[in-house]
Design an enzyme around this catalytic site. Structure first.
Site, mmCIF file in Angstrom:
data_model
loop_
_atom_site.group_PDB
_atom_site.id
_atom_site.type_symbol
_atom_site.label_atom_id
_atom_site.label_comp_id
_atom_site.label_asym_id
_atom_site.label_seq_id
_atom_site.Cartn_x
_atom_site.Cartn_y
_atom_site.Cartn_z
ATOM 1 N N SER A 49 0.860 -1.178 0.000
ATOM 2 C CA SER A 49 0.000 0.000 0.000
ATOM 3 C C SER A 49 0.902 1.236 0.000
ATOM 4 O O SER A 49 2.105 1.138 0.250
ATOM 5 C CB SER A 49 -0.875 0.009 1.253
ATOM 6 N N ASP A 81 -0.586 -1.388 -4.361
ATOM 7 C CA ASP A 81 -1.961 -1.611 -3.923
ATOM 8 C C ASP A 81 -2.653 -0.258 -3.698
ATOM 9 O O ASP A 81 -2.114 0.607 -3.007
ATOM 10 C CB ASP A 81 -1.922 -2.427 -2.616
ATOM 11 N N ASP A 103 -6.535 3.401 -8.087
ATOM 12 C CA ASP A 103 -7.854 3.320 -7.467
ATOM 13 C C ASP A 103 -8.588 4.647 -7.604
ATOM 14 O O ASP A 103 -8.413 5.557 -6.791
ATOM 15 C CB ASP A 103 -7.700 2.924 -5.993
ATOM 16 N N GLU A 133 -10.379 -0.227 -10.025
ATOM 17 C CA GLU A 133 -11.528 -0.607 -9.192
ATOM 18 C C GLU A 133 -12.767 0.143 -9.628
ATOM 19 O O GLU A 133 -12.734 1.349 -9.856
ATOM 20 C CB GLU A 133 -11.203 -0.307 -7.717
ATOM 21 N N GLY A 180 -10.127 -4.738 6.220
ATOM 22 C CA GLY A 180 -10.012 -4.835 7.670
ATOM 23 C C GLY A 180 -10.933 -5.894 8.253
ATOM 24 O O GLY A 180 -11.320 -6.851 7.581
ATOM 25 N N HIS A 207 -11.055 -7.778 -3.072
ATOM 26 C CA HIS A 207 -10.337 -7.093 -1.988
ATOM 27 C C HIS A 207 -10.967 -7.449 -0.648
ATOM 28 O O HIS A 207 -12.089 -7.934 -0.591
ATOM 29 C CB HIS A 207 -10.395 -5.568 -2.203
ATOM 30 N N ALA A 209 -10.260 -9.686 1.648
ATOM 31 C CA ALA A 209 -10.581 -11.110 1.852
ATOM 32 C C ALA A 209 -10.361 -11.582 3.284
ATOM 33 O O ALA A 209 -10.938 -12.594 3.684
ATOM 34 C CB ALA A 209 -9.773 -11.970 0.896
ATOM 35 N N SER A 210 -9.555 -10.882 4.062
ATOM 36 C CA SER A 210 -9.395 -11.266 5.473
ATOM 37 C C SER A 210 -10.753 -11.246 6.146
ATOM 38 O O SER A 210 -11.499 -10.271 6.012
ATOM 39 C CB SER A 210 -8.469 -10.281 6.201
ATOM 40 N N ASN A 229 -6.963 -10.363 -2.393
ATOM 41 C CA ASN A 229 -6.070 -9.532 -1.572
ATOM 42 C C ASN A 229 -6.192 -9.845 -0.085
ATOM 43 O O ASN A 229 -7.311 -9.889 0.445
ATOM 44 C CB ASN A 229 -6.402 -8.051 -1.769
HETATM 45 P P1 13P Z 1 -7.868 -7.104 4.150
HETATM 46 O O1 13P Z 1 -7.006 -6.211 4.993
HETATM 47 O O2 13P Z 1 -9.286 -7.170 4.592
HETATM 48 O O3 13P Z 1 -7.221 -8.427 3.958
HETATM 49 O O4 13P Z 1 -7.898 -6.419 2.677
HETATM 50 C C1 13P Z 1 -6.705 -6.351 1.939
HETATM 51 C C2 13P Z 1 -6.868 -5.616 0.649
HETATM 52 O O5 13P Z 1 -7.917 -5.592 0.033
HETATM 53 C C3 13P Z 1 -5.688 -4.930 0.135
HETATM 54 O O6 13P Z 1 -5.961 -4.244 -1.046
HETATM 55 O O1 G3H Z 2 -6.074 -2.044 1.306
HETATM 56 C C1 G3H Z 2 -4.910 -2.187 1.670
HETATM 57 C C2 G3H Z 2 -4.493 -2.387 3.030
HETATM 58 O O2 G3H Z 2 -5.333 -3.292 3.692
HETATM 59 C C3 G3H Z 2 -4.396 -1.086 3.764
HETATM 60 O O3 G3H Z 2 -3.064 -0.952 4.008
HETATM 61 O O4 G3H Z 2 -3.007 -0.080 6.320
HETATM 62 O O5 G3H Z 2 -0.989 -0.155 4.834
HETATM 63 O O6 G3H Z 2 -2.792 1.494 4.372
HETATM 64 P P1 G3H Z 2 -2.450 0.187 4.960
HETATM 65 ZN ZN ZN Z 3 -7.889 -3.392 -1.184
HETATM 66 NA NA NA Z 4 -11.457 -7.878 5.340
#
Ligand code: 13P
Ligand code: G3H
Ligand code: ZN
Ligand code: NA
Length: 283
Positions: A49, A81, A103, A133, A180, A207, A209-210, A229
């Site tokens: 990022s 990213d 983005d 996106e 997040g 995006h 996916a966590s 991601n």
């Molecule tokens: P998460 O932090 O939910 O895994 O998302 C990651 C992401 O989409 C990075 O672009």
């Molecule tokens: O979308 C990308 C990351 O989840 C956010 O990353 O916390 O390093 O800005 P960052």
């Molecule tokens: Zn993302």
């Molecule tokens: Na997530």
């Protein structure tokens, strides 16, 4: 010896699996991720990022990724990213990234098209791949903060027009995931994904996916997602392992004794993700 992301994703789309877009936050993330991908013979998209670039320093990013890929046998792309501007994208390309995301999802459609088209022209002229996106993915990320309720999903017909006019290599779509940690259980709009994929036979990106249940990610991959991601799950794996260690040994002071196990925890988590995405032995 980085490869363009388009090459990695073209094969994934043809053969019906997904490749991890795995975020790196520091050296231990990079080491854990590359070791796991190599041991599983999986292609890999390493991504930073803008926040991570700021934290690590772009020259250190390039230097450590070069070291990590020096003798590797798997295809690896280095990807920006959520790039927020043409300038940031160009900076990454100049430093050696093989792929970028621009983005413009928070801009009106026409403005998003204009920005992405400009990036695609510049990036493709030097063999760099581009992800964009359309629609708004919920949650908080580097520069963009979108209330989850305001998140608007990707319109399939708009997606077709967007890709035709911009020429992007991969499209990130909004189908109910968020960056997040989720408050409740995320509900993915699989019908929308099916509709988009039937109109656009190209690499689609998931995006946030966590925190999405494994079987839902697996279903999304089956329906046409080719890049997934992950950042938060690796951050949590690293930090939780370190907390455990300090619970046991509060007097510890040598960072190698907690960052090392943190790195191993990331590596184990990456292996789970690779299995889920179906990219094992696809290098
Ligand atoms: P998460 O932090 O939910 O895994 O998302 C990651 C992401 O989409 C990075 O672009
Ligand atoms: O979308 C990308 C990351 O989840 C956010 O990353 O916390 O390093 O800005 P960052
Ligand atoms: Zn993302
Ligand atoms: Na997530």
């Amino acid at each position: 010896n980085l490869v363009p992301m388009a090459e990695i994703l073209k094969k994934a789309n043809k053969e019906g699996y997904a490749v991890g877009g795995f975020n790196i936050n520091n050296l231990e993330f990079l080491q854990g991720i590359i070791e796991a991908a190599e041991e599983m013979n999986s292609p890999l998209i390493l991504q930073t990022s803008e926040g991570a670039i700021k934290y690590i320093g772009i020259d250190y990013v390039i230097g450590m990724v070069e070291a990590a890929t020096k003798n590797t046998t798997i295809p690896v792309a280095l990807h920006l990213d959520h790039g927020s501007s043409f300038e940031v994208v160009m900076k990454c390309i100049r430093h050696g990234y093989s792929s970028v995301m621009i983005d413009g999802s928070h801009y009106p459609f026409e403005e998003n098209v204009r920005l992405v088209k400009k990036v695609v022209e510049a990036a493709h002229s030097v063999g760099v791949s581009v992800e964009a996106e359309l629609g708004k993915i919920g949650g908080t990320e580097d520069n963009v903060s979108v209330d989850e309720k305001d998140a608007t999903y990707t319109d399939p017909d708009e997606a077709v027009e967007f890709v035709e006019r911009t020429g992007v290599d991969a499209l990130a779509i909004a189908i109910g995931t968020a960056h997040g940690v989720y408050k409740g259980k995320p509900e993915l709009d699989f019908d929308r994904l099916t509709d988009i994929k039937s109109k656009l036979d190209m690499p689609l990106v998931l995006h946030g996916a966590s925190g999405v249940p494994t079987e839902d990610v697996e279903k999304a991959v089956k329906l046409g997602i080719n890049k997934v991601n992950v950042n938060t799950d690796f951050q949590q794996a690293f930090t939780e392992r370190i907390k455990e260690i300090f619970d046991e040994k509060p007097d510890l002071y040598d960072p190698r004794k907690y960052c090392g196990p943190g790195r191993d925890a990331i590596k184990a988590k990456v292996k789970e993700k690779i299995k889920m995405l179906g990219s094992q032995n696809k290098a």
